[in-house]
Design an enzyme around this catalytic site. Structure first.
Site: not given
Ligand code: ADQ
Length: 449
Positions: A158, A353
């Site tokens: 991921h 990311d």
């Molecule tokens: P994350 O690093 O967690 O994921 P991201 O893809 O932005 O990053 O977010 C994943 C989920 O968490 C989203 O549905 C988002 O809405 C939710 N989220 C993020 N911040 C939040 C907050 N402050 N409050 C509530 N919900 C929040 C990892 C990788 C990413 C990749 C994903 C999926 O780091 O690059 O996109 O996995 O593969």
């Protein structure tokens, strides 16, 4: 139809199992529907001592079976906080300076992967499709093969994969790279990650399956519906009232150093300094719930942000206007969706990311007739698909300030045209398309048995 076996460090919590609400579960929901599925992972619980963990706990909800394993406390720390989050996470995000390597953590990482394999292997059938997720479990495929598993096994990363010169700085990098050879399919977010992984494998002469890009997505229809409903909810209403007629810039992330939050704050401060016409006409809200609070680098980041937010507000606030609202509390997903829809600008500036789903969620939440603009880091995987965003190099606060200035003054027609392009991409590469593509590519691999 073959049974699907999903393996990830965390599995959905019991209260989420009925409707599969959180994170990976949302992305996998459609792939699971109508198919016999087992989801295997850490239970969230630990046991004392160094003994072999007890047999996995098994619960079944409809066609979905959850098998979860408790892990010995000490081993878990080395595996999770130590090697996965203290070493691999910074390394894979090209932040070697933040990485901490300890031989004992590496050994704990391997020991947990072996324990996962020992517990999982007896539950598997030869015609299963096994799908392993993320950097905590890179060695699992090889451990399963040693335990005699012949089923097809795929792996999806991921997070990004760094250039080989960086990755090969990891002590015993070759051991981890060799583990990729046990998989029948390796998926990453974008072609650049695939190239990087191939480069590292080539550098030490390992013949592993070619990594392929499977960009992850969201479910845009349901997110748009949530945003539309939340827009008229009481939270969105309170937000609107508190803003008056000021434009809103929104940032939403886990509190993580890969997300570039300090850089983003500095970019916003530069906007107020260099383009003073926006003073008192714009408010930024940053929602960043604390994550991995046990790791020193995350505590340091929190301290830095507390200071920075305080300074920016101290230097810029008026008696009737606070430019930056900074929350480390979690905000419910549907409330967030309503906030996205209200915001003139989504500001997503990770330094690195894998994909970044917040960027896609922001796009899906917009009102088509009057959409906001997305300011996006060129180092997010999402930048490849979302070419309608205003792309920035997040390391340069002046560039971020200029992008914000441009986005704040963007005419309606341009906003609509850019949004349409982005929305097309979000609607094409949905979460279900992602899962479907990966599973069918794995299904197409020849069986080993
Ligand atoms: P994350 O690093 O967690 O994921 P991201 O893809 O932005 O990053 O977010 C994943 C989920 O968490 C989203 O549905 C988002 O809405 C939710 N989220 C993020 N911040 C939040 C907050 N402050 N409050 C509530 N919900 C929040 C990892 C990788 C990413 C990749 C994903 C999926 O780091 O690059 O996109 O996995 O593969």
């Amino acid at each position: 139809m073959a049974r699907l076996v999903i393996v990830s460090n965390r599995v959905p919590a019991p209260r989420e199992r009925g409707n599969l609400a959180g994170g990976l579960a949302v992305a996998l929901r459609d792939a699971i529907r109508g198919r016999e599925t087992m989801w295997f992972g850490w239970s969230g619980g630990t046991v004392g001592g160094d003994d072999e963990p007890p047999a996995p706990g098994i619960t079944t909800v409809g066609q979905l079976t959850f098998a979860t394993l408790d892990l010995p406390e000490k081993l878990f720390r080395g595996y999770y906080e130590g090697f996965s989050n203290g070493m691999l996470w910074p390394l894979l995000h090209s932040r070697m300076g933040l990485a901490e390597f300890r031989r004992t953590d590496l050994e704990a990482y391997y020991a947990v992967n072996e324990a996962f394999a020992r517990a999982l292997a007896p539950l598997l059938r030869p015609d299963d499709l096994v799908w392993v997720h993320d950097y905590q479990l890179i060695p699992l495929g090889a451990a399963l093969r040693r335990a005699g598993v012949t089923a097809r096994i795929g792996f999806f990363l991921h997070v990004p994969f760094p250039a080989s010169a960086l990755f090969l700085a990891l002590p015993q990098a070759d051991r981890l790279l060799r583990d990729f050879a046990a998989y029948d399919l390796v998926g990453v977010q974008v072609p650049e990650d695939a190239d990087h992984l191939t480069e590292s494998l080539d550098a030490i002469g390992i013949d592993a399956p070619t990594a392929r890009a499977f960009p992850i997505g969201i479910n845009p229809k349901s997110f748009a519906t949530t945003a539309r409903k939340a827009e008229t909810g009481s939270d969105a209403d309170r937000l609107r009232q508190s803003l008056g007629d000021r434009a809103l810039i929104i940032g939403v992330d886990r509190l993580d150093y890969s997300k570039g939050i300090p850089h983003r704050f500095r970019g916003f401060a530069q906007l107020l300094k260099r383009f003073p016409e926006h003073r008192n006409h714009v408010t930024m809200i940053q929602i960043a719930p604390v994550s991995r609070g046990d790791v020193a680098q995350y505590r340091a980041l929190r301290k830095e942000l507390d200071e920075l937010a305080g300074r920016i507000n101290g230097e810029n606030a008026e008696f009737d206007w606070v430019p930056l609202r900074y929350l480390t509390r979690a905000v419910p997903r549907n409330t967030l969706a309503g906030f996205y829809r209200k915001a003139r600008i989504g500001l997503v500036t990770p330094l690195r990311d894998g994909m970044n789903l917040v960027a896609k969620e922001y796009v899906a939440a917009q009102e088509p007739a009057d959409p906001g603009a997305l300011v996006l880091s060129r180092f997010a995987g999402a930048a490849i698909e979302l070419d309608g965003a205003v792309l920035v190099n997040p390391y340069d606060p002046d560039e971020t300030a200029e992008a914000l200035h441009h986005a704040l003054r963007m005419p309606l027609e341009e906003r609509q045209e850019r949004w349409r392009r982005m929305m097309d991409a979000v609607e094409t590469n949905t979460a279900s398309a992602w899962a479907r593509n990966f599973v069918s590519a794995l299904e197409d691999r020849p069986a080993r048995g």
